[in-house]
Motif scaffolding. Structure first.
Motif, PDB file in Angstrom:
ATOM      1  N   THR A 174       7.764  -7.016   5.245  1.00 28.76           N
ATOM      2  CA  THR A 174       6.468  -6.936   4.569  1.00 28.76           C
ATOM      3  C   THR A 174       6.094  -5.485   4.299  1.00 28.76           C
ATOM      4  O   THR A 174       5.669  -5.122   3.199  1.00 28.76           O
ATOM      5  N   LEU A 175       6.250  -4.648   5.313  1.00 29.17           N
ATOM      6  CA  LEU A 175       5.881  -3.228   5.168  1.00 29.17           C
ATOM      7  C   LEU A 175       6.772  -2.528   4.149  1.00 29.17           C
ATOM      8  O   LEU A 175       6.298  -1.706   3.361  1.00 29.17           O
ATOM      9  N   ILE A 176       8.055  -2.848   4.148  1.00 30.26           N
ATOM     10  CA  ILE A 176       8.966  -2.246   3.167  1.00 30.26           C
ATOM     11  C   ILE A 176       8.578  -2.672   1.756  1.00 30.26           C
ATOM     12  O   ILE A 176       8.554  -1.856   0.822  1.00 30.26           O
ATOM     13  N   ALA A 177       8.251  -3.966   1.588  1.00 26.24           N
ATOM     14  CA  ALA A 177       7.857  -4.466   0.273  1.00 26.24           C
ATOM     15  C   ALA A 177       6.584  -3.779  -0.211  1.00 26.24           C
ATOM     16  O   ALA A 177       6.451  -3.439  -1.396  1.00 26.24           O
ATOM     17  N   ILE A 178       5.636  -3.565   0.706  1.00 20.58           N
ATOM     18  CA  ILE A 178       4.386  -2.897   0.333  1.00 20.58           C
ATOM     19  C   ILE A 178       4.655  -1.443  -0.059  1.00 20.58           C
ATOM     20  O   ILE A 178       4.121  -0.956  -1.062  1.00 20.58           O
ATOM     21  N   ARG A 179       5.498  -0.743   0.704  1.00 19.31           N
ATOM     22  CA  ARG A 179       5.824   0.653   0.371  1.00 19.31           C
ATOM     23  C   ARG A 179       6.465   0.745  -1.008  1.00 19.31           C
ATOM     24  O   ARG A 179       6.141   1.642  -1.795  1.00 19.31           O
ATOM     25  N   ASN A 180       7.366  -0.194  -1.304  1.00 20.70           N
ATOM     26  CA  ASN A 180       8.020  -0.192  -2.621  1.00 20.70           C
ATOM     27  C   ASN A 180       7.009  -0.429  -3.737  1.00 20.70           C
ATOM     28  O   ASN A 180       7.091   0.180  -4.810  1.00 20.70           O
ATOM     29  N   THR A 181       6.069  -1.322  -3.490  1.00 22.62           N
ATOM     30  CA  THR A 181       5.034  -1.602  -4.489  1.00 22.62           C
ATOM     31  C   THR A 181       4.156  -0.374  -4.706  1.00 22.62           C
ATOM     32  O   THR A 181       3.767  -0.069  -5.839  1.00 22.62           O
ATOM     33  N   LEU A 182       3.853   0.324  -3.627  1.00 25.77           N
ATOM     34  CA  LEU A 182       3.014   1.522  -3.751  1.00 25.77           C
ATOM     35  C   LEU A 182       3.695   2.578  -4.613  1.00 25.77           C
ATOM     36  O   LEU A 182       3.023   3.332  -5.335  1.00 25.77           O
ATOM     37  N   LYS A 183       5.021   2.640  -4.544  1.00 31.94           N
ATOM     38  CA  LYS A 183       5.760   3.637  -5.333  1.00 31.94           C
ATOM     39  C   LYS A 183       5.828   3.259  -6.812  1.00 31.94           C
ATOM     40  O   LYS A 183       5.783   4.105  -7.684  1.00 31.94           O
ATOM     41  N   LYS A 184       5.936   1.936  -7.060  1.00 30.74           N
ATOM     42  CA  LYS A 184       6.171   1.477  -8.430  1.00 30.74           C
ATOM     43  C   LYS A 184       4.887   1.122  -9.177  1.00 30.74           C
ATOM     44  O   LYS A 184       4.834   1.227 -10.398  1.00 30.74           O
ATOM     45  N   SER A 185       3.869   0.681  -8.450  1.00 33.26           N
ATOM     46  CA  SER A 185       2.680   0.141  -9.109  1.00 33.26           C
ATOM     47  C   SER A 185       1.517   1.120  -9.083  1.00 33.26           C
ATOM     48  O   SER A 185       1.501   2.082  -8.312  1.00 33.26           O
ATOM     49  N   GLN A 186       0.550   0.848  -9.925  1.00 31.11           N
ATOM     50  CA  GLN A 186      -0.688   1.624  -9.957  1.00 31.11           C
ATOM     51  C   GLN A 186      -1.665   1.033  -8.949  1.00 31.11           C
ATOM     52  O   GLN A 186      -2.544   0.269  -9.287  1.00 31.11           O
ATOM     53  N   ILE A 204      -1.801   0.523   8.186  1.00 31.78           N
ATOM     54  CA  ILE A 204      -2.163   1.019   6.857  1.00 31.78           C
ATOM     55  C   ILE A 204      -1.818   2.497   6.731  1.00 31.78           C
ATOM     56  O   ILE A 204      -1.271   2.946   5.717  1.00 31.78           O
ATOM     57  N   ASN A 205      -2.123   3.259   7.765  1.00 24.80           N
ATOM     58  CA  ASN A 205      -1.809   4.693   7.733  1.00 24.80           C
ATOM     59  C   ASN A 205      -0.318   4.944   7.600  1.00 24.80           C
ATOM     60  O   ASN A 205       0.116   5.899   6.941  1.00 24.80           O
ATOM     61  N   SER A 206       0.483   4.077   8.200  1.00 24.46           N
ATOM     62  CA  SER A 206       1.933   4.275   8.172  1.00 24.46           C
ATOM     63  C   SER A 206       2.511   4.108   6.778  1.00 24.46           C
ATOM     64  O   SER A 206       3.472   4.790   6.419  1.00 24.46           O
ATOM     65  N   VAL A 207       1.952   3.227   5.963  1.00 24.75           N
ATOM     66  CA  VAL A 207       2.502   3.004   4.627  1.00 24.75           C
ATOM     67  C   VAL A 207       1.886   3.924   3.576  1.00 24.75           C
ATOM     68  O   VAL A 207       2.438   4.090   2.491  1.00 24.75           O
ATOM     69  N   THR A 208       0.736   4.511   3.886  1.00 26.59           N
ATOM     70  CA  THR A 208       0.087   5.409   2.922  1.00 26.59           C
ATOM     71  C   THR A 208       0.332   6.873   3.234  1.00 26.59           C
ATOM     72  O   THR A 208      -0.096   7.745   2.481  1.00 26.59           O
ATOM     73  N   ASN A 209       1.025   7.147   4.332  1.00 25.87           N
ATOM     74  CA  ASN A 209       1.280   8.532   4.727  1.00 25.87           C
ATOM     75  C   ASN A 209       2.024   9.290   3.624  1.00 25.87           C
ATOM     76  O   ASN A 209       3.068   8.861   3.152  1.00 25.87           O
ATOM     77  N   SER A 229       0.860   9.820   0.593  1.00 23.14           N
ATOM     78  CA  SER A 229       0.411   9.409  -0.744  1.00 23.14           C
ATOM     79  C   SER A 229      -1.054   9.798  -0.924  1.00 23.14           C
ATOM     80  O   SER A 229      -1.739  10.168   0.020  1.00 23.14           O
ATOM     81  N   ASP A 230      -1.499   9.702  -2.165  1.00 27.98           N
ATOM     82  CA  ASP A 230      -2.901  10.023  -2.454  1.00 27.98           C
ATOM     83  C   ASP A 230      -3.718   8.763  -2.742  1.00 27.98           C
ATOM     84  O   ASP A 230      -4.780   8.830  -3.359  1.00 27.98           O
ATOM     85  N   ILE A 231      -3.225   7.631  -2.285  1.00 31.82           N
ATOM     86  CA  ILE A 231      -3.938   6.369  -2.490  1.00 31.82           C
ATOM     87  C   ILE A 231      -5.188   6.349  -1.631  1.00 31.82           C
ATOM     88  O   ILE A 231      -5.158   6.695  -0.448  1.00 31.82           O
ATOM     89  N   LYS A 232      -6.281   5.941  -2.222  1.00 28.29           N
ATOM     90  CA  LYS A 232      -7.538   5.888  -1.486  1.00 28.29           C
ATOM     91  C   LYS A 232      -7.527   4.742  -0.474  1.00 28.29           C
ATOM     92  O   LYS A 232      -6.942   3.693  -0.719  1.00 28.29           O
ATOM     93  N   ILE A 233      -8.181   4.968   0.649  1.00 27.08           N
ATOM     94  CA  ILE A 233      -8.348   3.928   1.664  1.00 27.08           C
ATOM     95  C   ILE A 233      -9.826   3.584   1.755  1.00 27.08           C
ATOM     96  O   ILE A 233     -10.661   4.447   2.030  1.00 27.08           O
ATOM     97  N   GLY A 234     -10.126   2.329   1.490  1.00 27.35           N
ATOM     98  CA  GLY A 234     -11.500   1.851   1.568  1.00 27.35           C
ATOM     99  C   GLY A 234     -11.678   0.934   2.772  1.00 27.35           C
ATOM    100  O   GLY A 234     -10.743   0.680   3.524  1.00 27.35           O
ATOM    101  N   THR A 235     -12.878   0.445   2.947  1.00 32.13           N
ATOM    102  CA  THR A 235     -13.180  -0.451   4.061  1.00 32.13           C
ATOM    103  C   THR A 235     -13.885  -1.699   3.556  1.00 32.13           C
ATOM    104  O   THR A 235     -14.847  -1.609   2.789  1.00 32.13           O
ATOM    105  N   LEU A 236     -13.379  -2.838   3.962  1.00 32.50           N
ATOM    106  CA  LEU A 236     -14.031  -4.120   3.713  1.00 32.50           C
ATOM    107  C   LEU A 236     -14.316  -4.755   5.065  1.00 32.50           C
ATOM    108  O   LEU A 236     -13.424  -4.825   5.919  1.00 32.50           O
ATOM    109  N   ASP A 237     -15.531  -5.215   5.263  1.00 27.89           N
ATOM    110  CA  ASP A 237     -15.895  -5.837   6.528  1.00 27.89           C
ATOM    111  C   ASP A 237     -16.240  -7.303   6.307  1.00 27.89           C
ATOM    112  O   ASP A 237     -17.367  -7.641   5.935  1.00 27.89           O
ATOM    113  N   PRO A 238     -15.275  -8.205   6.527  1.00 22.25           N
ATOM    114  CA  PRO A 238     -15.542  -9.627   6.285  1.00 22.25           C
ATOM    115  C   PRO A 238     -16.536 -10.227   7.271  1.00 22.25           C
ATOM    116  O   PRO A 238     -17.061 -11.313   7.036  1.00 22.25           O
ATOM    117  N   MET A 239     -16.801  -9.518   8.368  1.00 21.59           N
ATOM    118  CA  MET A 239     -17.702 -10.037   9.397  1.00 21.59           C
ATOM    119  C   MET A 239     -19.132  -9.537   9.245  1.00 21.59           C
ATOM    120  O   MET A 239     -19.998  -9.838  10.072  1.00 21.59           O
TER     121      MET A 239
END
Length: 310
Positions: free
Chosen positions: A239-251, A266-271, A273-283
């Motif tokens: 899963t993590l590898i697939a996400i990293r690949n998507t981050l490289k290829k996709s906008q 999350i930090n491990s896959v965005t390390n 990169s300049d992708i923004k990290i937001g917060t969603l609180d479902p609770m």
């Protein structure tokens, strides 16, 4: 003298019912559902949340004081075994319990087709679990996060209102008025959010766990994927590898974390990169109780999506 006796008799008859009605007590399991219930009991009762603020129903350990609250309540509103599996045994034979996932009048999203890319380290204790008993969760059926869908919230409110009227028929008019006000406020908020989110609808993002489908479908947002179906399951290596690949290829504009859980994955896959990290609180942890609370919750979700995706 006759007039006085008539008034006295009427008072003696009506006062006990009024006192009883004012003491209608509802216990809900999670805060966002309680935000809905509070709107419905306004002026005729009170409600409280079982789980403490910031707790997740995915790894909560029931306490003896919680059991007492559930037994003492006039009505217990829980989502269902798909979310609060730790309550299944205690509420299965309790007449005052209302399970929302068992209601045919609520339109549920199915998890089918939303599974992770590979297996998880299943049922592994979260850091926040503190060694408590682990719980089994079901992720091959309906999505229990119904409060994240405005339509589902309205459908749930109708079900809950019906239960309240059966419990306290003398206050039917008040419950119906409360329900009507809630529906109007939610529909107005949805229209405003559709306009607000329109400019960012095509911007891709990842979420921490698969909880936001109802909200995303309502507003047509572009979810590229999730790290895990449930936060009590850590994503596997594939899963993590697939996400990293998507981050490289996709906008990918943003990756959303959740305040209840560690952002290490999350930090491990965005390390790097300049992708923004937001917060969603479902609770809805920071959403204050009281009238308009559920609408404020929807607005806060809309703000979080807008700010990170623009």
């Amino acid at each position: 003298m006759l007039r006085f006796r008539a008034w006295y008799f009427a008072a003696m008859v009506l006062v006990p019912f009024a006192v009883s009605a004012s003491n209608v007590h509802v216990v809900t399991t999670v805060h966002p559902v309680n935000l809905i219930v509070q709107e419905l009991v306004e002026g005729v009762g009170q409600s409280e949340t079982l789980l403490p603020a910031g707790s997740s129903p995915h790894d909560y350990a029931l306490r003896p004081s919680d059991v007492e609250k559930l037994k003492a309540a006039d009505l217990v509103v829980w989502v269902g075994p798909e979310l609060e599996s730790f309550l299944t045994k205690i509420l299965s034979g309790q007449e005052n319990a209302l399970s929302l996932t068992s209601q045919e009048t609520i339109t549920f999203r199915d998890y089918e087709g939303h599974e992770d890319h590979d297996g998880h380290e299943s049922h592994e204790s979260h850091e926040s679990n503190g060694g408590h008993e682990e719980h089994e969760h079901h992720h091959d059926g309906i999505d229990p996060h119904l409060w994240l869908g405005p339509d589902q919230a309205i459908q749930a409110a109708k079900v809950i209102s019906t239960a309240l009227i059966e419990l306290d028929p003398l206050n039917r008019a008040q419950y119906e008025a409360n329900l009507s006000r809630f529906i109007v406020s939610v529909n107005e908020t949805v229209q405003n959010l559709k306009e607000q989110l329109q400019p960012v609808r095509d911007n891709g993002y990842y979420v921490f766990h698969d909880a936001y489908g109802y909200f995303e479908e309502t507003f047509g947002l572009h979810n590229l994927g999730h790290f895990t179906v449930s936060p009590d399951r850590r994503p596997g290596a594939k899963t993590l590898i697939a996400i990293r690949n998507t981050l490289k290829k996709s906008q990918v504009k943003c990756i959303f974390r959740e305040p209840q859980f560690s952002p290490a994955v999350i930090n491990s896959v965005t390390n790097g990169s300049d992708i923004k990290i937001g917060t969603l609180d479902p609770m809805a942890t920071d959403i204050a109780s009281g009238q308009g609370g559920y609408v404020r919750f929807l607005q806060e979700l809309g703000r979080s999506f807008t700010e990170c995706l623009k």
